[in-house]
Design a protein around this motif. Structure first.
Motif, PDB file in Angstrom:
ATOM      1  N   ALA A 185       0.840  -1.136   0.052  1.00 34.26           N
ATOM      2  CA  ALA A 185      -0.017   0.088   0.058  1.00 34.26           C
ATOM      3  C   ALA A 185       0.885   1.233   0.263  1.00 34.26           C
ATOM      4  CB  ALA A 185      -0.793   0.039   1.211  1.00 34.26           C
ATOM      5  N   ASN A 186       0.246   2.281  -0.477  1.00 37.40           N
ATOM      6  CA  ASN A 186       1.016   3.495  -0.408  1.00 37.40           C
ATOM      7  C   ASN A 186       1.022   4.417   0.803  1.00 37.40           C
ATOM      8  OD1 ASN A 186       1.948   5.768  -1.201  1.00 37.40           O
ATOM      9  ND2 ASN A 186       0.206   6.602  -2.477  1.00 37.40           N
ATOM     10  N   GLY A 187       1.575   3.575   1.923  1.00 38.78           N
ATOM     11  CA  GLY A 187       1.630   4.222   3.336  1.00 38.78           C
ATOM     12  C   GLY A 187       2.938   4.197   4.041  1.00 38.78           C
ATOM     13  N   VAL A 188       2.946   4.019   5.297  1.00 37.93           N
ATOM     14  CA  VAL A 188       4.060   4.110   5.825  1.00 37.93           C
ATOM     15  C   VAL A 188       4.498   2.787   6.820  1.00 37.93           C
ATOM     16  CG1 VAL A 188       5.370   5.663   7.661  1.00 37.93           C
ATOM     17  CG2 VAL A 188       3.516   6.622   6.052  1.00 37.93           C
ATOM     18  N   SER A 189       5.488   2.308   6.982  1.00 35.75           N
ATOM     19  CA  SER A 189       5.923   1.451   7.630  1.00 35.75           C
ATOM     20  C   SER A 189       7.423   1.276   8.240  1.00 35.75           C
ATOM     21  CB  SER A 189       5.526  -0.012   7.070  1.00 35.75           C
ATOM     22  OG  SER A 189       6.094  -1.302   8.133  1.00 35.75           O
ATOM     23  N   LYS A 190       7.201   1.316   9.573  1.00 35.48           N
ATOM     24  CA  LYS A 190       8.704   1.220  10.105  1.00 35.48           C
ATOM     25  C   LYS A 190       9.370  -0.454  10.041  1.00 35.48           C
ATOM     26  CE  LYS A 190       7.492   4.750  13.409  1.00 35.48           C
ATOM     27  NZ  LYS A 190       6.793   4.463  14.618  1.00 35.48           N
ATOM     28  N   HIS A 191       8.337  -1.345   9.797  1.00 39.52           N
ATOM     29  CA  HIS A 191       8.413  -2.628   9.972  1.00 39.52           C
ATOM     30  C   HIS A 191       8.796  -3.684   8.763  1.00 39.52           C
ATOM     31  CE1 HIS A 191       7.668  -1.537  14.123  1.00 39.52           C
ATOM     32  NE2 HIS A 191       6.530  -1.244  13.718  1.00 39.52           N
ATOM     33  N   LEU A 192       8.821  -3.043   7.550  1.00 39.14           N
ATOM     34  CA  LEU A 192       8.734  -3.727   6.423  1.00 39.14           C
ATOM     35  C   LEU A 192       9.755  -4.921   6.310  1.00 39.14           C
ATOM     36  CD1 LEU A 192       8.001  -1.443   3.340  1.00 39.14           C
ATOM     37  CD2 LEU A 192       6.393  -3.233   4.369  1.00 39.14           C
ATOM     38  N   GLU A 193      10.961  -4.653   6.799  1.00 40.24           N
ATOM     39  CA  GLU A 193      11.973  -5.441   6.911  1.00 40.24           C
ATOM     40  C   GLU A 193      11.646  -7.066   7.344  1.00 40.24           C
ATOM     41  OE1 GLU A 193      15.167  -7.441   5.585  1.00 40.24           O
ATOM     42  OE2 GLU A 193      15.071  -4.953   5.400  1.00 40.24           O
ATOM     43  N   ARG A 194      10.594  -6.817   8.148  1.00 39.05           N
ATOM     44  CA  ARG A 194       9.942  -8.379   8.969  1.00 39.05           C
ATOM     45  C   ARG A 194       9.209  -8.956   7.981  1.00 39.05           C
ATOM     46  NH1 ARG A 194       8.056  -6.942  15.034  1.00 39.05           N
ATOM     47  NH2 ARG A 194       9.211  -5.138  15.454  1.00 39.05           N
ATOM     48  N   HIS A 195       8.764  -8.391   6.788  1.00 36.73           N
ATOM     49  CA  HIS A 195       7.868  -9.034   5.847  1.00 36.73           C
ATOM     50  C   HIS A 195       8.769  -9.440   4.912  1.00 36.73           C
ATOM     51  CE1 HIS A 195       4.514  -8.181   8.605  1.00 36.73           C
ATOM     52  NE2 HIS A 195       4.719  -6.982   8.642  1.00 36.73           N
ATOM     53  N   ARG A 196       9.886  -9.452   4.710  1.00 40.99           N
ATOM     54  CA  ARG A 196      10.734  -9.922   3.671  1.00 40.99           C
ATOM     55  C   ARG A 196      10.356 -11.250   3.034  1.00 40.99           C
ATOM     56  NH1 ARG A 196      15.092  -8.279   1.303  1.00 40.99           N
ATOM     57  NH2 ARG A 196      15.471  -6.836   2.535  1.00 40.99           N
ATOM     58  N   ASN A 197      10.053 -12.336   4.080  1.00 35.35           N
ATOM     59  CA  ASN A 197       9.722 -13.666   3.926  1.00 35.35           C
ATOM     60  C   ASN A 197       8.343 -13.765   3.147  1.00 35.35           C
ATOM     61  OD1 ASN A 197      12.301 -14.720   4.402  1.00 35.35           O
ATOM     62  ND2 ASN A 197      11.613 -15.523   6.487  1.00 35.35           N
ATOM     63  N   ASP A 198       7.238 -13.140   3.589  1.00 36.08           N
ATOM     64  CA  ASP A 198       6.129 -12.937   3.255  1.00 36.08           C
ATOM     65  C   ASP A 198       6.122 -12.697   1.640  1.00 36.08           C
ATOM     66  OD1 ASP A 198       5.138 -13.663   5.678  1.00 36.08           O
ATOM     67  OD2 ASP A 198       5.005 -11.411   6.118  1.00 36.08           O
ATOM     68  N   VAL A 199       6.878 -11.646   1.397  1.00 35.49           N
ATOM     69  CA  VAL A 199       7.054 -11.059   0.003  1.00 35.49           C
ATOM     70  C   VAL A 199       7.886 -12.273  -0.745  1.00 35.49           C
ATOM     71  CG1 VAL A 199       7.789  -9.189  -1.479  1.00 35.49           C
ATOM     72  CG2 VAL A 199       7.079  -8.669   0.837  1.00 35.49           C
ATOM     73  N   GLU A 242       6.846  -3.193  21.634  1.00 41.71           N
ATOM     74  CA  GLU A 242       5.819  -2.212  21.679  1.00 41.71           C
ATOM     75  C   GLU A 242       5.306  -2.074  20.031  1.00 41.71           C
ATOM     76  OE1 GLU A 242       7.991   1.284  22.229  1.00 41.71           O
ATOM     77  OE2 GLU A 242       7.507   1.418  24.326  1.00 41.71           O
ATOM     78  N   ALA A 243       4.012  -2.048  20.192  1.00 40.21           N
ATOM     79  CA  ALA A 243       3.342  -2.055  18.858  1.00 40.21           C
ATOM     80  C   ALA A 243       2.919  -0.706  18.365  1.00 40.21           C
ATOM     81  CB  ALA A 243       2.187  -3.125  19.036  1.00 40.21           C
ATOM     82  N   PHE A 244       3.651  -0.130  18.396  1.00 37.51           N
ATOM     83  CA  PHE A 244       3.482   1.504  18.041  1.00 37.51           C
ATOM     84  C   PHE A 244       3.376   1.530  16.431  1.00 37.51           C
ATOM     85  CE2 PHE A 244       5.514   2.937  21.844  1.00 37.51           C
ATOM     86  CZ  PHE A 244       4.583   2.571  22.813  1.00 37.51           C
ATOM     87  N   LEU A 245       2.359   2.348  15.835  1.00 39.95           N
ATOM     88  CA  LEU A 245       2.341   2.412  14.598  1.00 39.95           C
ATOM     89  C   LEU A 245       3.480   3.197  14.056  1.00 39.95           C
ATOM     90  CD1 LEU A 245      -1.454   3.328  14.156  1.00 39.95           C
ATOM     91  CD2 LEU A 245      -0.351   1.309  14.085  1.00 39.95           C
TER      92      LEU A 245
END
Lengths: 232, 232
Positions: A19-33, A229-232
């Motif tokens: 999505a066209n948003g913001v994430s500080k955590h994308l690295e954690r989703h490398r395997n999903d991708v 912490e689960a901060f956005l």
């Protein structure tokens, strides 16, 4: 397309949408991708995808908001781009989701959508829960927070760990026949109403939580490792 | 109580609630807090209130989650504390809101609720839009993002500046008879359905935007100075 696993012609693909948003955590989703069959980017989400080292299979976007270098890279890699005008009646993610749905996906994982502007976040979550898209198994994930929009009747099993947070948020006026197991505060054939905060902040007691729902529309939230912490 | 303007006995007070959340923008709301008649803190929100230099008039919370120094400071200032058990059926903000509603407030401004865990954020927003609380004029604000839950029939005027973002998110199955003026894409007696992203990312064309709604439940979002980033 850099990742050989991606095959746009596969039937019932597992689709990842940036999505066209913001994430500080994308690295954690490398395997999903890496495991996705098809990578779809909503406009500015293209940059997040490229930064993570993946090349999209399809970009849905307004060319004006993509940087010249991004466009050049997409062209070089022969990425399909579906252009839409800027003054549009749908958000970028909605356009991307409609492209995903047209491919009859096995699953859709939306990344990069949870942080950022709250109006877009809510519009996107509600869109995922709308009648038109309710049949597609969609997950919205960012870091250790995952959101599953569900419409009854539905049986749903979620894998987690003891102590993980498990929350329900009711989207319809009522959600009925809700049975909840594997959690600290179980429910049995309960009716929940819109605005109730009762089903928020439940906890996994085991490695799976099970939910049955007869009718209504809810969001299921899973926050793993709540010590982080689960901060956005 | 450090602020002499606060008078807990005032009728129809303007109440500020510090939710137990996360905000990077609290400093911007210093004036809002200074002008409030009554400051109410939901559990951990107490720390945010104290950090901003204000003393609460009432704290609703689980004493176990307040630091010893915080409790000491509250006692020293004779702040009323309503204790609730930890295994509760309501969120901290819900308990605080019920305390606010009991005071028949003129307005309620909720701070420190927009960032943080998405499940709590949504539960809190939906709670604000629920039937029980729909009659109270509540605003949720953080930095340059403000959210107004509205239930029809309603007439609503919002002050802003040309270029500010104005978004609607529909909470009910339908919201009907929506007329929108002062914005780039006006509406006239329109019906909007749940999940529609059409009314998202509208823009102020003037210093006021006017909305009329006959029925349904919506969230109005105002993002001022959109040139600044509106990240959670």
């Amino acid at each position: 397309m850099t990742n050989q696993a991606h095959n746009p012609t596969i039937k019932n693909p597992a689709i990842v949408i940036f999505a066209n948003g913001v994430s500080k955590h994308l690295e954690r989703h490398r395997n999903d991708v890496a495991q996705a069959d098809f990578i779809l980017c909503a406009n500015g989400g293209t940059d997040a995808c490229l930064r993570l080292g993946f090349t999209p299979d399809l970009v849905v976007g307004d060319l004006d908001s993509l940087a010249a270098e991004t466009l050049e890279l997409l062209h070089k890699n022969h990425v399909e781009i579906i252009v839409h005008p800027e003054d549009k009646n749908r958000t970028d993610l909605e356009l991307a989701l409609r492209q995903a749905v047209a491919r009859n996906p096995k699953s859709v994982l939306v990344l990069n959508a949870i942080g950022g502007r709250l109006d877009l976040l809510l519009a996107n979550i509600f869109l995922l829960a709308s009648r038109e898209l309710a049949s597609i198994p969609v997950t919205l994930a960012d870091g250790n927070q995952s959101v599953y929009p569900l419409t009854g009747p539905k049986e749903f099993t979620l894998n987690g760990r003891p102590g993980d947070t498990f929350s329900l948020v009711v989207l319809s006026d009522k959600a009925e026949g809700i049975t909840l197991g594997g959690v600290k505060w179980p429910l049995k054939n309960a009716a929940l109403t819109f605005g109730s905060t009762l089903p928020v902040s439940n906890q996994f007691m085991d490695n799976t939580a099970e939910l049955q729902m007869k009718s209504g529309s809810i969001l299921v939230f899973h926050i793993s490792h709540p010590s982080e912490e689960a901060f956005l």
